[in-house]
Design an enzyme around this catalytic site. Structure first.
Site, PDB file in Angstrom:
ATOM      1  N   ILE A 167       0.865  -1.186   0.000  1.00 22.84           N
ATOM      2  CA  ILE A 167       0.000   0.000   0.000  1.00 22.84           C
ATOM      3  C   ILE A 167       0.898   1.231   0.000  1.00 22.84           C
ATOM      4  CG2 ILE A 167      -1.663   1.367   1.324  1.00 22.84           C
ATOM      5  CD1 ILE A 167      -2.949  -1.123   2.288  1.00 22.84           C
TER       6      ILE A 167
ATOM      7  N   SER B 189       5.765  -1.286  -0.977  1.00 23.99           N
ATOM      8  CA  SER B 189       5.504  -0.561  -2.219  1.00 23.99           C
ATOM      9  C   SER B 189       6.652   0.390  -2.534  1.00 23.99           C
ATOM     10  CB  SER B 189       4.203   0.229  -2.099  1.00 23.99           C
ATOM     11  OG  SER B 189       4.045   1.110  -3.188  1.00 23.99           O
TER      12      SER B 189
ATOM     13  N   TYR C 192       6.888  -0.212  -8.962  1.00 18.36           N
ATOM     14  CA  TYR C 192       6.208   0.599  -9.967  1.00 18.36           C
ATOM     15  C   TYR C 192       7.210   0.794 -11.104  1.00 18.36           C
ATOM     16  CZ  TYR C 192       2.012   2.214  -7.471  1.00 18.36           C
ATOM     17  OH  TYR C 192       0.797   2.295  -6.847  1.00 18.36           O
TER      18      TYR C 192
ATOM     19  N   ARG D 221     -10.526   8.955  -8.614  1.00 19.32           N
ATOM     20  CA  ARG D 221     -11.049   8.810  -7.261  1.00 19.32           C
ATOM     21  C   ARG D 221     -11.494  10.177  -6.760  1.00 19.32           C
ATOM     22  NH1 ARG D 221      -5.466   5.808  -5.877  1.00 19.32           N
ATOM     23  NH2 ARG D 221      -5.636   4.197  -7.492  1.00 19.32           N
TER      24      ARG D 221
ATOM     25  N   LYS E  38       1.891  -8.637 -10.282  1.00 17.12           N
ATOM     26  CA  LYS E  38       0.684  -8.327  -9.516  1.00 17.12           C
ATOM     27  C   LYS E  38      -0.263  -7.472 -10.348  1.00 17.12           C
ATOM     28  CE  LYS E  38      -0.801  -6.091  -5.185  1.00 17.12           C
ATOM     29  NZ  LYS E  38      -1.837  -5.239  -5.775  1.00 17.12           N
TER      30      LYS E  38
ATOM     31  N   HIS F 279      -6.362  -4.219  -7.919  1.00 18.71           N
ATOM     32  CA  HIS F 279      -5.880  -3.071  -7.160  1.00 18.71           C
ATOM     33  C   HIS F 279      -6.909  -2.619  -6.114  1.00 18.71           C
ATOM     34  CE1 HIS F 279      -2.290  -0.468  -7.327  1.00 18.71           C
ATOM     35  NE2 HIS F 279      -3.036   0.449  -6.760  1.00 18.71           N
TER      36      HIS F 279
END
Length: 383
Positions: A84, A112, A135, A170, A257, A281
């Site tokens: 996260i 992460s 990432y 979001r 993932k 996700h």
């Protein structure tokens, strides 16, 4: 390790409610929310809980073992802590708290790239037993450097994130100023004033930072320019060439993932990956996509003997873990449940949440008369 359970918060919904009251609203909504209308956020958990399990009562009484082997290591339970970003926003030093708890309970913790502890620090806490989630950087040189650092820190497993080619829309984060670049509004300041313990702990710990990325961020950069830097530095769109380059460099176990289709799993198998995590996700990217448990079934049917198949998104409780494993996942990862725990209980939140989940899963397996996690699939009632 001896279990620790705070009897005032004996289940994940209690932790969630306590976390909601204890941390600022902007931090809670970042943790708790999904994208758009949050359709897939709800669908993820609902469809896991639509599954039914069959108990067998006229069998010899057994004491189930939760142990499971994964990526060449035996873990004490068939679940781990999902990556996260910005964990330190929800509760100061959350990354360190969870990594320590995971290590002491012998379950995997995934850090992460945009976590708030450095990959070196987490490796130190876990004695080289954490996993690192990447990432994908836009520049090959940065990717190489991050992988070199992860290898030097002795991370056994690299998890490449595939499901963020774009940032999810979001609306709550936009209202709260948590879009890139972030902003501090009067509304957020008032929320902080209403959470004095969070404010004091944050003041003592310092402003959350992307600690792993700190060496690459120019000093003195404003929040506005930091946002532009992050957008320029990372390119979430994976392809076979990029994945192959990672496979060629990374000598440890490699997992992708964010897998949601058999077509993507086929490519992972061909490129020699060791595992996939079926995930959407946490419902934060594609609102009208398939649930994680829905995507799992065809992948298990076709590839269960060719690659390790894990799952996250929508899993909240011990019974959810049991259902996910019964549906064919070899291992489950949870994110929000652990962050609820830390946000609610601070430094004891990791131990507490792990203890709850282990106890719940053990009870379910005892009720089913299931000796080990690998046998849960024999208890699935197929529609």
């Amino acid at each position: 390790m001896k279990e620790y359970i705070n009897s005032n918060y004996p289940d994940i919904p209690y932790l969630r409610e306590r976390a909601r009251k204890r941390i600022p609203r902007f931090a809670f909504e970042y943790l708790d929310g999904g994208c758009n209308a949050e359709v897939n956020l709800k669908r993820n958990t609902d469809e896991i809980r639509d599954l039914q399990l069959k108990p067998y009562y006229l069998r010899e009484v057994i004491n189930p073992s939760l142990e499971v082997e994964l990526m060449g290591k035996t873990y004490a339970a068939p679940f781990g802590i999902a990556p996260i970003g910005l964990q330190g926003l929800m509760w100061p030093r959350a990354s360190e708290i969870l990594a320590k708890a995971a290590f002491e309970h012998n379950i995997p913790y995934i850090l992460s790239t945009v976590g708030t502890a450095s990959l070196e620090k987490i490796s130190e806490i876990t004695e080289g037993n954490a996993w690192f989630q990447l990432y994908h950087p836009a520049e090959d040189s940065l990717r190489k450097d991050l992988l070199d650092r992860a290898a030097a820190a002795e991370y056994p497993v690299l998890v490449v994130l595939a499901d963020v080619p774009t940032f999810g829309y979001r609306s709550k984060e936009i209202i709260n100023g948590l879009s890139i670049p972030p902003k501090l509004t009067l509304r957020n300041i008032l929320q902080i004033m209403g959470c004095p313990k969070w404010a004091i702990h944050t003041l003592l710990a310092g402003t959350p930072e992307f600690k792993t990325l700190k060496p690459y961020i120019p000093k003195g950069m404003s929040l506005k320019h930091l946002g532009l830097f992050m957008n320029k530095t990372f390119d979430g769109r994976l392809n076979e060439d990029r994945l192959k380059a990672i496979r060629d460099q990374w000598k440890g176990k490699l997992v992708m993932k964010g897998v949601a289709s058999t077509e993507d799993v086929e490519k992972c198998v061909k490129l020699g990956l060791d595992g996939v995590i079926v995930s959407n996700h946490g419902g934060r990217q594609l609102d009208h996509g398939e649930s994680s448990i829905g995507a799992l079934h065809p992948i298990v049917e076709q590839y269960k003997d060719q690659i390790a198949i894990m799952m996250d998104s929508g899993i909240r409780t011990g019974p959810d873990i049991a259902s996910s494993l019964a549906a064919g996942a070899e291992f489950a990862f949870l994110g929000r449940s652990f962050m609820y725990g830390v946000s609610a209980l601070g430094s004891r939140g990791g131990d507490h949440t792990i203890s709850i989940l282990k106890k719940q899963l053990y009870q379910v397996m005892s009720q089913l008369c299931c000796a080990q996690p690998q046998e849960l699939s024999h208890h699935l009632i197929k529609s």
